[in-house]
Design a protein around this motif. Structure first.
Motif, PDB file in Angstrom:
ATOM      1  N   SER A   1       0.852  -1.193   0.000  1.00 38.95           N
ATOM      2  CA  SER A   1       0.000   0.000   0.000  1.00 38.95           C
ATOM      3  C   SER A   1       0.882   1.236   0.000  1.00 38.95           C
ATOM      4  CB  SER A   1      -0.899   0.045   1.249  1.00 38.95           C
ATOM      5  OG  SER A   1      -1.785  -1.038   1.281  1.00 38.95           O
ATOM      6  N   GLU A   2       0.547   2.180  -0.874  1.00 41.40           N
ATOM      7  CA  GLU A   2       1.245   3.468  -0.876  1.00 41.40           C
ATOM      8  C   GLU A   2       0.344   4.495  -0.209  1.00 41.40           C
ATOM      9  OE1 GLU A   2       3.029   6.774  -3.960  1.00 41.40           O
ATOM     10  OE2 GLU A   2       3.214   4.647  -4.471  1.00 41.40           O
ATOM     11  N   ILE A   3       0.907   5.203   0.759  1.00 41.29           N
ATOM     12  CA  ILE A   3       0.191   6.218   1.521  1.00 41.29           C
ATOM     13  C   ILE A   3       0.791   7.574   1.180  1.00 41.29           C
ATOM     14  CG2 ILE A   3      -0.440   7.030   3.841  1.00 41.29           C
ATOM     15  CD1 ILE A   3      -1.430   4.142   3.218  1.00 41.29           C
ATOM     16  N   ASP A   4      -0.037   8.533   0.781  1.00 40.46           N
ATOM     17  CA  ASP A   4       0.430   9.896   0.570  1.00 40.46           C
ATOM     18  C   ASP A   4       0.618  10.517   1.945  1.00 40.46           C
ATOM     19  OD1 ASP A   4       0.881  12.564   0.078  1.00 40.46           O
ATOM     20  OD2 ASP A   4      -0.887  12.851  -1.179  1.00 40.46           O
ATOM     21  N   ALA A   5       1.872  10.678   2.359  1.00 38.01           N
ATOM     22  CA  ALA A   5       2.176  11.129   3.714  1.00 38.01           C
ATOM     23  C   ALA A   5       2.555  12.606   3.769  1.00 38.01           C
ATOM     24  CB  ALA A   5       3.298  10.272   4.293  1.00 38.01           C
ATOM     25  N   ALA A   6       2.147  13.369   2.775  1.00 37.42           N
ATOM     26  CA  ALA A   6       2.501  14.792   2.740  1.00 37.42           C
ATOM     27  C   ALA A   6       1.623  15.640   3.649  1.00 37.42           C
ATOM     28  CB  ALA A   6       2.412  15.316   1.304  1.00 37.42           C
ATOM     29  N   GLY A   7       0.460  15.133   4.016  1.00 36.31           N
ATOM     30  CA  GLY A   7      -0.498  15.948   4.752  1.00 36.31           C
ATOM     31  C   GLY A   7      -0.327  15.918   6.253  1.00 36.31           C
ATOM     32  N   ASP A   8      -1.387  16.255   6.903  1.00 36.27           N
ATOM     33  CA  ASP A   8      -1.477  16.296   8.364  1.00 36.27           C
ATOM     34  C   ASP A   8      -1.280  14.900   8.947  1.00 36.27           C
ATOM     35  OD1 ASP A   8      -3.837  15.815  10.617  1.00 36.27           O
ATOM     36  OD2 ASP A   8      -2.658  17.644  10.946  1.00 36.27           O
ATOM     37  N   VAL A   9      -0.632  14.827  10.084  1.00 36.24           N
ATOM     38  CA  VAL A   9      -0.317  13.544  10.718  1.00 36.24           C
ATOM     39  C   VAL A   9      -1.583  12.723  10.986  1.00 36.24           C
ATOM     40  CG1 VAL A   9      -0.239  14.433  13.095  1.00 36.24           C
ATOM     41  CG2 VAL A   9       1.089  12.433  12.498  1.00 36.24           C
ATOM     42  N   HIS A  10      -2.669  13.371  11.388  1.00 36.64           N
ATOM     43  CA  HIS A  10      -3.900  12.632  11.700  1.00 36.64           C
ATOM     44  C   HIS A  10      -4.572  12.098  10.436  1.00 36.64           C
ATOM     45  CE1 HIS A  10      -3.372  13.634  15.854  1.00 36.64           C
ATOM     46  NE2 HIS A  10      -3.257  14.907  15.539  1.00 36.64           N
TER      47      HIS A  10
END
Length: 183
Positions: free
Chosen positions: A156-165
């Motif tokens: 799974s690829e997660i876009d981790a650019a945003g808010d931690v929550h």
């Protein structure tokens, strides 16, 4: 859990452990615990990756538990990825979570970590941080691409650019098929 330096692998691992009884194996912490004057210590303080054989030899004895495991920052190379799949895909349900973001975000997060008081040698200077980012692009991204289609595992690829929550919600969603007990 895979991703560039500063993407939040440790943060998200801790958040997951608050919701599920994972065994946490933080490859970087294991390597950083080696003496500074050792071969491994010298490689890390220069921002270089440790050879696959040394890393796999340190990780292998820890992969004996029947408990769900988070491998935080491992694998980092194609050799480590192939070793993991070849030796453990038939023993564990492997689910790679790749936390993706851009270099500017990674640098900002590393700088925040330094500002917050980290004493990590591999965060010491921008030259070392840039070197780590180059190594990630050159060495780890090909492993990510290999794992994307590796046999016997889930990716799974997660876009981790945003808010931690928001990122954590995406991680839990990706894991919902694998671990039903994450609220």
């Amino acid at each position: 859990m895979m991703g560039g330096p500063g993407v939040g692998k440790g943060t998200f691992s801790r958040m997951l452990m608050a919701h599920h009884p994972y065994k946490h194996i933080e490859a970087g912490a294991i390597l950083r615990a080696e003496p500074a004057d050792s071969e491994i210590g010298k490689l890390i303080s220069a921002g270089n990756l440790v050879p696959d054989e040394l890393v796999c030899d340190l990780i292998a004895p820890l992969l004996t538990d029947k408990k769900d495991i988070i491998l935080d920052g491992f694998p980092r190379t194609i050799g480590q990825a192939k070793w993991l799949v070849q030796n453990y895909a038939d023993k564990f349900d492997i689910h790679i979570l790749y936390l993706a973001t851009d270099n500017a975000t990674l640098i900002t997060r590393i700088q925040k970590r330094v500002h917050d008081g980290t004493k990590r040698a591999d965060d010491a200077t921008m030259d070392i941080i840039r070197h780590r980012l180059e190594n990630f692009k050159r060495i780890t991204l090909p492993a990510v691409e290999w794992l994307r289609n590796a046999p016997g595992i889930k990716f799974s690829e997660i876009d981790a650019a945003g808010d931690v929550h928001d990122n954590f919600a995406d991680i839990k969603s990706a894991l919902s098929d694998s671990i039903a007990s994450i609220p």
